[in-house]
Every structure is written in C-alpha cells, then in structure tokens.
Design an enzyme around this catalytic site. Structure first.
Site, PDB file in Angstrom:
ATOM      1  CE  LYS A 153      -2.116   0.721   0.449  1.00 42.84           C
ATOM      2  NZ  LYS A 153      -3.021   0.610   1.625  1.00 42.84           N
ATOM      3  CG  ASN A 170      -0.925  -7.144  -8.993  1.00 41.31           C
ATOM      4  OD1 ASN A 170      -0.511  -8.236  -9.384  1.00 41.31           O
ATOM      5  ND2 ASN A 170      -1.053  -6.864  -7.709  1.00 41.31           N
ATOM      6  CB  CYS A 186      -1.223 -10.576  -6.595  1.00 41.52           C
ATOM      7  SG  CYS A 186      -1.533 -10.934  -4.849  1.00 41.52           S
ATOM      8  CB  THR A 199       5.400 -13.016  -3.816  1.00 39.46           C
ATOM      9  OG1 THR A 199       4.021 -12.919  -4.174  1.00 39.46           O
ATOM     10  CG2 THR A 199       5.768 -11.818  -2.970  1.00 39.46           C
ATOM     11  N   GLY A 221       2.527 -15.946  -0.712  1.00 35.48           N
ATOM     12  CA  GLY A 221       3.670 -15.791  -1.594  1.00 35.48           C
ATOM     13  C   GLY A 221       4.980 -15.774  -0.823  1.00 35.48           C
ATOM     14  N   GLY A 278      12.599  -3.973  -1.474  1.00 36.50           N
ATOM     15  CA  GLY A 278      11.369  -4.092  -0.698  1.00 36.50           C
ATOM     16  C   GLY A 278      11.559  -4.753   0.643  1.00 36.50           C
ATOM     17  CB  SER A 279      11.542  -8.338   1.653  1.00 34.25           C
ATOM     18  OG  SER A 279      10.340  -8.691   1.011  1.00 34.25           O
TER      19      SER A 279
END
Length: 570
Positions: free
Chosen positions: A50, A133, A136, A203, A228, A281-282
């Site tokens: 994460k 990152n 986001c 996202t 997102g 991922g999802s």
C-alpha cells in the site's frame, strides 16, 4: 536490491512467460498478504505495498469500496496506512525472515518534495522499487494526482528523489494518473528527470457513486462521496494510456501496466500495448481466495496462448459474474434495549446464514460496519453501542431503513467432539445461536457460557440460545472476562471441543488457559472478528496468516492461529 540491468533481464523473460504484479492498495496491504503472494502465488514476480506516508493516516470512513456493476468498482480508501516508522519495521522484518522470490515494490505518498525524500531514504534499504504515488484521485489536496497532473511538478519531485538516492539505491517508478490530457508528455518529463521506469494507471475519476435504492452516495470522504473508478470499466482507459506512454518513451523503459485486467486476453493485450509487467488487482474480488493460484496460472497460460495466436479463456471458470456488494433495504420492526449499551434490532424479512458468515450494515451518510446476524428469521442483530456508527444505529427508530450487503465468509465446518462448550463475550453473543444450531444438528451436546459487563444484558438472546442446551450467564462484577474462570473450572481435557466468540484478547486468554489445563489447541476454535473494510478480499485487512476471513469464514482453530499469526490475540 534490484538494479535496472537485472530488471531488463526479467523483462526479457516476458517473451517466454508473462509476469504479474500485485497493485498498490489491493490485497497485499499487510505483511501476511505480501508473504502469501511471494511464497504461494508463483505467477507473480512483483509484489506492491500500500502507499505509505511519513505519519499514520486513518484514511476515510467506510464504505471505502462499492461495486457499481459486477467487476467495476468505486473506491476511496484515502491512503489509509500505518505510517513510515511501523511500515519500515514490518518490511525490514520481512526482509530479515527470508530471501524474497519476488521484487518488492514499495509505494510511497507525500504532499511535498521533502516528504517524498524522507520516505525514499527510509525505505531505501528494503525496496527493490520505489513506486511514487503521483496518481491517487481521491487523496487530500496536495497528494496523488495533484502532483501527477503536471509534468513540471512531477519531474521536480523525481529529480529531488533521484539526487537524494543517487544511482545505487532502489529503482524509481512514478505511478501516473490517467486523468490528464497528455499522459505521454508527463511520462517523458519524469523519465528525463531521472526515473527508472513507470507504473500506469491508477484509478480513473473521481466521481460520485450513487446507491440506486436510497439515492445516496455510497462512499464516505471529504469529497462528498466522490471516489476513483477501478476494475472492468477502466480497462479501455488503461490500454489507451499504456499505448500512449510506450509511444512517448520508447521500447526500453520498464513499464508496469494495470487497470481492469481480468482475463488472459487482457494480460496479452496489455503486453501488446507496451506493458512489461501486468498488474492484477480488482479481479480478486470476483475470485474466491482458494482459487487465486489457479486463476492467476490460467491468466498467464491463456495470455501465452493468445500471444501465439490461439484463443484460450480458461480463467473464466474462476471469475464470478454475480454482484458482490449489492445493498438490500430492510425496515426496523422492533428494537429492544438491554442495559445502557446493548440494543437488539429486528428487521423485516429474513437472511439465511450460518456461523462463520457475516454482513455489512450501512446507514447512508453515516457509514457501514460488519455484523454477525443473530437470528435469520426474523432478521435480528445485537448492537453494542460503542462508536459513532453504532450510536447512529441505536438512534434509528421503528420504520426507518437499514441497508445490508453480504454474505461474506463461509459456513463453519463442524469438526467437533461429542461435547462442545461455547464461550461468548461482548457482541460475540450474536454468533452463538447459529453456531449452537449447527452443532446441535450434528448431535453435539452443548453448554454455553456468556460473559456480560452489564447486568442489563443478562437476557439478551437467552430464549434462542437455550433451545440448544444449558446457558450460564456470568457477570464481570469488576473482573473483566470473569466468565473465563467458570469455563476453566468446567474444562474437560478429552471428548470436548471449545468455541470462543468475542474480543481477540478475551479469546486468547481463554484458549491459553485451556491449553495450560491440557486441552489440545486443535480442539479450540476462535471466531476472529478482524478488521475488514470490504468483505470481498480486496482490502487485505482480515488476514490470519495466509487466509482472509472474508473468504474462508471467521472460525479458525487455535492451532492454526498459533502456527500462523499468534500476535493476533495479543
């Protein structure tokens, strides 16, 4: 640690076999899940943490995830993380324990160049890759896509991080946002500033996701519920972005591509678009954890076949097309107060379930939390008032609506001796009726002990529990968990199984006491009420060892806990 030449060698192997990567914020959010992917999910050659920040961030209130259509999600975690210090301790422990098979990609997030430099230097000893990152879409002002939307700003961040690390540390991979007009020019800018490779996409959005029955936004955040988009509905955006990036930076720049991948065909198309590693991922929300290895192996084998010109879709048999997070509206028909902090709420309708399964209760505009069903018909819940959400629940009146989604977890598989003792504390009493019913149906002789801190709770679910055997209610009387003393006085070493339901320290004390009296840890079962934010396997928070309780159910043996994650009971 990985160096660019070594990474290029891995990429060269893609010509023979596609390589998968986990994605930031999905599943591999805990030490246990990082180890699980590294040790068990062999199709993955990269695992991603994460996003970590300098200081801990509690993130947004639940709901942090919703399913707008099957396989298409809205999310607003809000960069929830434990902060740099604790995260570094955990990752250092991971590195010290053994040599990892996979590349470790550590995601970092900050709102200033100084934050990113501090984070990069801190994680330098443990990371193969530092994922910056810059993307986001639902972070606070100054974070995430606020950086990645400008090539000039993003390049300034990369330049400073490169100067701080030099050329011998972990590789630097900015994660780019798709929410820009020209992602290719931003990719060029960060590469010119010293990046080693790129990650895309994060996202899409944000946008507000409306629950159709209530007409209310589902997600909870300072952006008015905007979150997102991830999963199937961003796949085309991901392919478009990856093609643009590859065209802009040329063939040599390592590129981790992701966004809506669910089939081997998607993996193949992402490689053809320019990705060197493919993030998954999802899709894990639509596949049971017991099938994750077979599913990912099928993704790779299907992709190989398709890249060679042969159609193949063997992964489809593992991927569920059924909605996973759909809310149902129920009305409160009765509410009974017990003492000062306990409420039994009865709703219209029914919801068949078994011990080991649970649901989420949602109040629009307030939030959601996981709950065990106490009685399936009429649908009944036991509420312990101890926080903002349960206070809002206790304020609901007869006739008002409550929204439910589920079931999550799995039914408990009975492995009981001829006798069983059930021990519940706190809100754990809600699980007792279903567990007792299941054991009694198998011919097990039951005795139940319930610990209470408030005398007003003495009759909660009493009638329902006594259908299946004698019930002893023990008041704490100033001694927390006093019921455990009664249990240990009645403990049998042989011919009896023990089931604990309640706070984890309570269960740990009871189980430890039984073992000291000679009870086999394999005959002791615990209902783990671990943190769970989604129920579908994506948040990765409900792990006990390598198993997610949202997938395998809440009951595990004490032996399993001792062997896999004994610190859970501290």
């Amino acid at each position: 640690m990985a160096h660019l030449s070594g990474l290029h060698q891995r990429i060269a192997a893609l010509k023979e076999r596609p390589q998968l990567a986990s994605v930031s914020g999905v599943v591999t959010t805990s030490l246990a899940m990082l180890k699980y992917f590294d040790q068990d999910l062999t199709p993955f050659t990269m695992v991603t943490t994460k996003s970590f920040q300098v200081v801990p961030n509690p993130g947004n209130r639940e709901p942090i995830l919703c399913e707008v259509a099957s396989g298409s999600f809205g999310n607003s975690v809000g960069l929830r993380n434990q902060g740099m210090t604790l995260a570094l301790e955990e990752l250092q422990k991971l590195r010290d324990d053994y040599e990892m098979r996979t590349l470790l990609n550590v995601s970092i997030s900050g709102s200033t160049i100084e934050d990113f430099v501090i984070l990069a230097k801190a994680f330098e000893p443990v990371a193969d890759i530092l994922e910056l990152n810059f993307s986001c879409p639902h972070a606070e002002e100054g974070y995430g896509s606020a950086i990645g939307s400008s090539g000039e700003i993003a390049a300034a961040y990369v330049k400073a991080i490169r100067e701080a690390l030099g050329n011998s540390g972990p590789l630097i991979f900015p994660k780019l946002t798709p929410n820009v007009d020209d992602i290719g020019s931003i990719a060029q800018a960060v590469m010119a500033a010293g990046a080693d490779g790129l990650v895309a996409i994060n996202t899409v959005g944000p946008e507000i996701h409306i629950e159709p029955i209530s007409g209310s936004p589902i997600l909870q955040n300072p952006l008015g519920g905007a979150g997102g988009k991830s999963g199937l509905w961003i796949y085309d955006d991901a392919i478009k972005a990856i093609k643009a990036i590859r065209q802009a930076v040329g063939p040599e720049v390592p590129l981790i591509g992701m966004g809506g991948v669910s089939t081997g065909k998607d993996v193949a198309e992402m490689i053809l678009a320019g990705a060197d590693f493919v993030g998954v991922g999802s899709a894990f929300a639509k596949v049971h954890q017991r099938n994750w290895l077979a599913y990912c192996e099928a993704l790779v084998e299907d992709a190989i076949a398709i890249l060679k010109g042969t159609e193949s879709n063997s992964s489809v048999k593992y991927y569920s097309l059924e909605p996973s997070m759909e809310y149902k509206e129920h009305k409160i028909v009765e509410r009974q107060e017990y003492g000062s902090d306990t409420l039994v709420v009865t709703l219209n309708g029914q919801w068949p379930y078994e011990a080991g399964e649970y649901v989420f209760l949602w109040i629009p505009g307030v939030g959601e939390k996981p709950f065990s069903i106490a009685i399936d018909s009429p649908l009944t819940f036991v509420i312990k008032v101890k926080g903002e959400f349960t206070k809002a629940l206790s304020d609901l009146k007869v006739g008002e609506s409550l929204f439910i989604r589920g079931l999550y977890g799995e039914p408990f598989e009975v492995q009981s001796h001829p006798q069983a003792i059930l021990v519940a504390g706190g809100s754990g009493i809600a699980v007792v009726p279903a567990l007792a019913k299941r054991l009694a149906s198998e011919g097990v002789i039951l005795q139940t002990f319930v610990g209470i801190s408030n005398e007003g709770d003495r009759d909660v679910l009493r009638e329902e529990i006594e259908k299946y055997g004698p019930l002893t209610v023990v008041s704490d009387q100033g001694v927390v968990g006093r019921v455990l003393n009664n249990l240990l006085d009645n403990a049998l070493k042989e011919g009896c199984s023990y089931y604990f339901i309640g706070p984890t320290p309570f269960m740990g004390r009871g189980a430890e006491g039984l073992v000291e009296k000679g009870v086999d840890p394999a005959d002791i079962f615990l209902s783990l009420e671990l943190t769970t934010l989604c129920g579908v396997g994506l948040c990765g928070q409900c792990s006990c060892g390598k198993q997610l309780t949202c997938q395998y159910g809440t009951f595990v043996s004490y032996r399993f806990v001792l062997d896999n994650e004994p610190e859970l009971l501290k």
